[in-house]
Design a protein around this motif. Structure first.
Motif, PDB file in Angstrom:
ATOM      1  N   LYS A 287       0.738  -1.418   0.024  1.00  0.00           N
ATOM      2  CA  LYS A 287      -0.429   0.215   0.228  1.00  0.00           C
ATOM      3  C   LYS A 287       0.758   1.719  -0.031  1.00  0.00           C
ATOM      4  CE  LYS A 287      -4.570  -2.277   2.499  1.00  0.00           C
ATOM      5  NZ  LYS A 287      -5.905  -1.322   3.135  1.00  0.00           N
ATOM      6  N   THR A 288       0.606   2.285  -0.781  1.00  0.00           N
ATOM      7  CA  THR A 288       1.578   3.770  -0.618  1.00  0.00           C
ATOM      8  C   THR A 288       0.575   5.090  -0.250  1.00  0.00           C
ATOM      9  OG1 THR A 288       0.638   3.926  -3.341  1.00  0.00           O
ATOM     10  CG2 THR A 288       3.178   2.223  -2.734  1.00  0.00           C
ATOM     11  N   ASP A 289      -0.251   3.993   0.772  1.00  0.00           N
ATOM     12  CA  ASP A 289      -1.271   5.397   0.975  1.00  0.00           C
ATOM     13  C   ASP A 289      -0.627   6.104   1.984  1.00  0.00           C
ATOM     14  OD1 ASP A 289      -1.365   3.198   2.264  1.00  0.00           O
ATOM     15  OD2 ASP A 289      -3.176   3.785   2.984  1.00  0.00           O
ATOM     16  N   PHE A 290       0.941   6.900   1.877  1.00  0.00           N
ATOM     17  CA  PHE A 290       1.731   7.800   2.491  1.00  0.00           C
ATOM     18  C   PHE A 290       1.097   9.253   2.317  1.00  0.00           C
ATOM     19  CE2 PHE A 290       4.659   4.226   0.607  1.00  0.00           C
ATOM     20  CZ  PHE A 290       4.698   3.573   1.742  1.00  0.00           C
ATOM     21  N   ARG A 291       1.167   9.859   4.013  1.00  0.00           N
ATOM     22  CA  ARG A 291       0.941  11.117   4.061  1.00  0.00           C
ATOM     23  C   ARG A 291       2.805  11.567   3.966  1.00  0.00           C
ATOM     24  NH1 ARG A 291      -1.444  11.273   9.862  1.00  0.00           N
ATOM     25  NH2 ARG A 291      -3.702  10.465   9.504  1.00  0.00           N
ATOM     26  N   ALA A 292       2.536  12.615   3.551  1.00  0.00           N
ATOM     27  CA  ALA A 292       3.744  13.211   3.016  1.00  0.00           C
ATOM     28  C   ALA A 292       4.514  13.162   4.165  1.00  0.00           C
ATOM     29  CB  ALA A 292       3.841  14.960   2.027  1.00  0.00           C
ATOM     30  N   ILE A 293       6.469  13.495   4.258  1.00  0.00           N
ATOM     31  CA  ILE A 293       6.562  13.624   5.407  1.00  0.00           C
ATOM     32  C   ILE A 293       7.736  14.675   4.896  1.00  0.00           C
ATOM     33  CG2 ILE A 293       9.018  12.811   7.350  1.00  0.00           C
ATOM     34  CD1 ILE A 293       6.910  10.334   7.116  1.00  0.00           C
ATOM     35  N   SER A 294       7.877  15.887   5.826  1.00  0.00           N
ATOM     36  CA  SER A 294       8.858  16.491   4.336  1.00  0.00           C
ATOM     37  C   SER A 294      10.293  16.938   5.590  1.00  0.00           C
ATOM     38  CB  SER A 294       8.479  18.664   4.218  1.00  0.00           C
ATOM     39  OG  SER A 294       7.173  17.999   3.179  1.00  0.00           O
ATOM     40  N   ARG A 295      10.696  15.740   4.898  1.00  0.00           N
ATOM     41  CA  ARG A 295      11.805  16.025   5.684  1.00  0.00           C
ATOM     42  C   ARG A 295      13.341  15.464   5.280  1.00  0.00           C
ATOM     43  NH1 ARG A 295      12.030  14.262  12.438  1.00  0.00           N
ATOM     44  NH2 ARG A 295      13.376  15.510  12.206  1.00  0.00           N
ATOM     45  N   THR A 296      14.661  15.495   5.703  1.00  0.00           N
ATOM     46  CA  THR A 296      15.892  15.051   4.729  1.00  0.00           C
ATOM     47  C   THR A 296      16.405  14.522   6.137  1.00  0.00           C
ATOM     48  OG1 THR A 296      15.938  16.497   3.589  1.00  0.00           O
ATOM     49  CG2 THR A 296      18.185  15.324   3.952  1.00  0.00           C
ATOM     50  N   LEU A 297      16.883  12.992   6.674  1.00  0.00           N
ATOM     51  CA  LEU A 297      16.881  12.479   7.532  1.00  0.00           C
ATOM     52  C   LEU A 297      18.343  11.535   7.269  1.00  0.00           C
ATOM     53  CD1 LEU A 297      14.191  10.671   8.716  1.00  0.00           C
ATOM     54  CD2 LEU A 297      14.812  12.962   9.947  1.00  0.00           C
ATOM     55  N   PRO A 298      19.570  11.517   8.181  1.00  0.00           N
ATOM     56  CA  PRO A 298      21.225  10.923   8.316  1.00  0.00           C
ATOM     57  C   PRO A 298      20.113   9.296   8.172  1.00  0.00           C
ATOM     58  CG  PRO A 298      20.435  11.699  10.647  1.00  0.00           C
ATOM     59  CD  PRO A 298      19.160  12.605   9.167  1.00  0.00           C
ATOM     60  N   TYR A 299      20.831   8.228   7.598  1.00  0.00           N
ATOM     61  CA  TYR A 299      20.303   7.032   7.713  1.00  0.00           C
ATOM     62  C   TYR A 299      21.536   6.237   7.501  1.00  0.00           C
ATOM     63  CZ  TYR A 299      18.912   2.045   5.590  1.00  0.00           C
ATOM     64  OH  TYR A 299      19.526   0.822   5.928  1.00  0.00           O
ATOM     65  N   HIS A 300      21.992   5.139   9.225  1.00  0.00           N
ATOM     66  CA  HIS A 300      22.932   4.588   8.528  1.00  0.00           C
ATOM     67  C   HIS A 300      22.984   2.360   8.392  1.00  0.00           C
ATOM     68  CE1 HIS A 300      27.176   2.445   9.936  1.00  0.00           C
ATOM     69  NE2 HIS A 300      26.450   2.032  10.699  1.00  0.00           N
ATOM     70  N   PRO A 301      23.456   2.526   7.497  1.00  0.00           N
ATOM     71  CA  PRO A 301      23.153   1.109   7.087  1.00  0.00           C
ATOM     72  C   PRO A 301      23.969   0.203   7.976  1.00  0.00           C
ATOM     73  CG  PRO A 301      24.584   1.894   5.378  1.00  0.00           C
ATOM     74  CD  PRO A 301      23.928   2.436   6.275  1.00  0.00           C
ATOM     75  N   PRO A 302      23.511  -1.018   8.923  1.00  0.00           N
ATOM     76  CA  PRO A 302      24.494  -0.911   9.727  1.00  0.00           C
ATOM     77  C   PRO A 302      25.364  -2.371   9.396  1.00  0.00           C
ATOM     78  CG  PRO A 302      22.350  -1.458  10.643  1.00  0.00           C
ATOM     79  CD  PRO A 302      22.192  -0.410   9.036  1.00  0.00           C
ATOM     80  N   CYS A 303      26.963  -3.355  10.318  1.00  0.00           N
ATOM     81  CA  CYS A 303      26.886  -4.241   9.621  1.00  0.00           C
ATOM     82  C   CYS A 303      26.313  -4.740   9.199  1.00  0.00           C
ATOM     83  CB  CYS A 303      28.344  -4.032  10.661  1.00  0.00           C
ATOM     84  SG  CYS A 303      29.161  -2.808  10.918  1.00  0.00           S
ATOM     85  N   GLN A 304      25.591  -5.381   9.853  1.00  0.00           N
ATOM     86  CA  GLN A 304      25.261  -6.931  10.010  1.00  0.00           C
ATOM     87  C   GLN A 304      23.901  -6.692   8.828  1.00  0.00           C
ATOM     88  OE1 GLN A 304      25.222  -9.323  12.065  1.00  0.00           O
ATOM     89  NE2 GLN A 304      26.945  -8.007  12.428  1.00  0.00           N
ATOM     90  N   LEU A 305      22.486  -5.302   8.626  1.00  0.00           N
ATOM     91  CA  LEU A 305      22.320  -5.525   6.869  1.00  0.00           C
ATOM     92  C   LEU A 305      23.374  -5.111   5.708  1.00  0.00           C
ATOM     93  CD1 LEU A 305      19.592  -4.785   5.411  1.00  0.00           C
ATOM     94  CD2 LEU A 305      20.898  -2.481   6.173  1.00  0.00           C
ATOM     95  N   ARG A 306      23.903  -4.788   5.758  1.00  0.00           N
ATOM     96  CA  ARG A 306      25.322  -4.748   4.741  1.00  0.00           C
ATOM     97  C   ARG A 306      25.435  -6.874   4.666  1.00  0.00           C
ATOM     98  NH1 ARG A 306      27.762  -0.192   6.571  1.00  0.00           N
ATOM     99  NH2 ARG A 306      29.074  -1.150   6.772  1.00  0.00           N
ATOM    100  N   ALA A 307      26.033  -7.220   5.770  1.00  0.00           N
ATOM    101  CA  ALA A 307      25.948  -8.638   5.472  1.00  0.00           C
ATOM    102  C   ALA A 307      25.473  -9.435   4.658  1.00  0.00           C
ATOM    103  CB  ALA A 307      26.745  -9.428   6.777  1.00  0.00           C
TER     104      ALA A 307
END
Length: 401
Positions: A287-307
């Motif tokens: 489902k793509t019934d999203f409300r807008a979120i007008s923000r710029t956020l830092p995101y860190h992909p952790p080591c375990q995710l990259r693995a």
């Protein structure tokens, strides 16, 4: 137990892992992945003592695995060597405690949690803890929750859906961050799923990381026994702790050399929650019934995710939210590595490893950062003062849930 050890013969001594290792860059105690991994492995045999205590300074971040052009399983070789070290020399009280995340969580959560959290905030008590059990006085210990996720889920009751999915919450959601699980359940139910939460134990990763393979195997076998009936019905298993899910999928079966069909089937049908949601999106079933979120956020992909080697599914899914922009961290590691950075002798190393990430988060100017790993979130907030959230919380907010 052969195939991991066999990979050491692929080492071409190119030193790429030595250059990339975030621990070797800041610590004189760790000579580097090539030296401690494939090079030392040639001298390790079951009938003789492990020759190198420095293997305990490997954080298990798997950066060496990511960059190795020959596919040597360096982090796994180090983990097995640490287990051999523990088997020969025993385990400290500190490591016995912090490796049992489920037990610590059960003892910490409940009506007494506010009192316990208050106590852990007292500097004299933290000093005593450092002296007695060698957990660093400044280590980022999460506040325990008064009510567990399981309590919340039982109280509200299971809700019917057209399809079913099993949710593996892990210790962090169960005892410290129940709101992460609540957000996951809300998102899955919004997309038409009936969420099943079976009995489950700790995934065993803290035990594996601290060299207690025997206890980790008991926990993994218990989890497989709880999950396999659903997997055999074609019901997928999803989780919000990317490290727990990696352990179910790969780390525990490989390190413990578990080859049963049940273990393999659970591994094959277990998914990081954003990996699962991205697949739904690719099938036009999200489902793509999203409300807008007008923000710029830092995101860190952790080591375990990259693995996991699945790319960055959280970025892919959250890119569907109007107005939201995520800026990806290029830092190698936050440094905490589960229980690694809690230890008195490793706390400063963990903070030094994570310094580039902390600088990235501070320079973003944001009061909020996103990360898929609970211990990484606690480390980032500890080092920067910035609030951190699991990406599933942002998705739930975009749905208005």
């Amino acid at each position: 137990m052969g195939h991991l050890e066999d990979s050491l013969d692929q080492c071409i001594k190119c030193n790429v892992c030595m250059t990339a290792c975030p621990v070797a860059a800041v610590s004189p105690h760790f000579p580097g992945p090539k030296v401690v991994g494939p090079q030392a492995q040639r001298f390790r045999h079951a009938d003789q003592p492990v020759p190198d205590a420095s293997v305990d300074y490997c954080s298990g971040c798997r950066v060496c695995n990511e960059v190795c052009p020959a596919g040597v399983r360096i982090a796994e070789l180090n983990a097995r060597a640490r287990a051999q070290l523990v088997a020969a020399q025993g385990q400290s009280l500190r490591n016995r405690i912090i490796a049992r995340a489920g037990l610590v969580g059960r003892l910490s959560s409940g009506p007494h949690a506010p009192l316990l959290n208050m106590g852990l905030g007292l500097r004299p008590l933290r000093w005593v803890m450092e002296q007695v059990i060698q957990i660093h006085r400044d280590a980022p210990l999460p506040p325990a929750s008064r009510h567990t996720f399981g309590h919340w889920f039982r109280q509200r009751g299971q809700r019917r859906g057209l399809r079913q999915v099993v949710y593996y919450h892990g210790c962090s959601t169960q005892y410290y961050e129940p709101w992460v699980g609540q957000a996951a359940v809300a998102v899955l139910e919004h997309n038409g799923f009936e969420v099943i939460v079976p009995d489950q134990d700790c995934c065993g990763l803290p035990l594996l990381s601290n060299g207690d393979f025997r206890s980790a195997e008991r926990q993994h076998r218990y989890n497989v026994a709880q999950l396999i009936p659903y997997v055999r019905q074609g019901i997928p298993v999803v989780g919000t702790s990317t490290s727990c899910i990696l352990t179910l999928k790969e780390e525990a079966p490989e390190l413990l050399d578990l080859t049963s069909q049940e273990v393999a089937d659970v591994a094959a049908h277990t998914y990081d929650i954003f990996e699962f949601l991205r697949t739904l999106a690719e099938r036009n079933e999200l489902k793509t019934d999203f409300r807008a979120i007008s923000r710029t956020l830092p995101y860190h992909p952790p080591c375990q995710l990259r693995a996991h080697r699945i790319g960055l599914p959280a970025l892919d899914v959250l890119s569907l939210i109007p107005g939201l922009r995520l800026v990806e961290s290029q830092a190698a590691c936050c440094g905490i590595a589960g229980t690694y950075g809690l230890k008195r002798e490793k706390y400063a190393l963990a903070m030094a490893v994570g310094a580039p990430l902390f600088q990235f988060v501070r320079e973003s100017g944001s009061d909020l950062a996103l990360c898929d790993s609970e211990t990484c979130r606690w480390q980032i907030s500890h080092a920067t003062g910035v609030t951190t959230k699991h990406p599933i919380e942002i998705l739930a907010a975009a749905y208005g849930l």
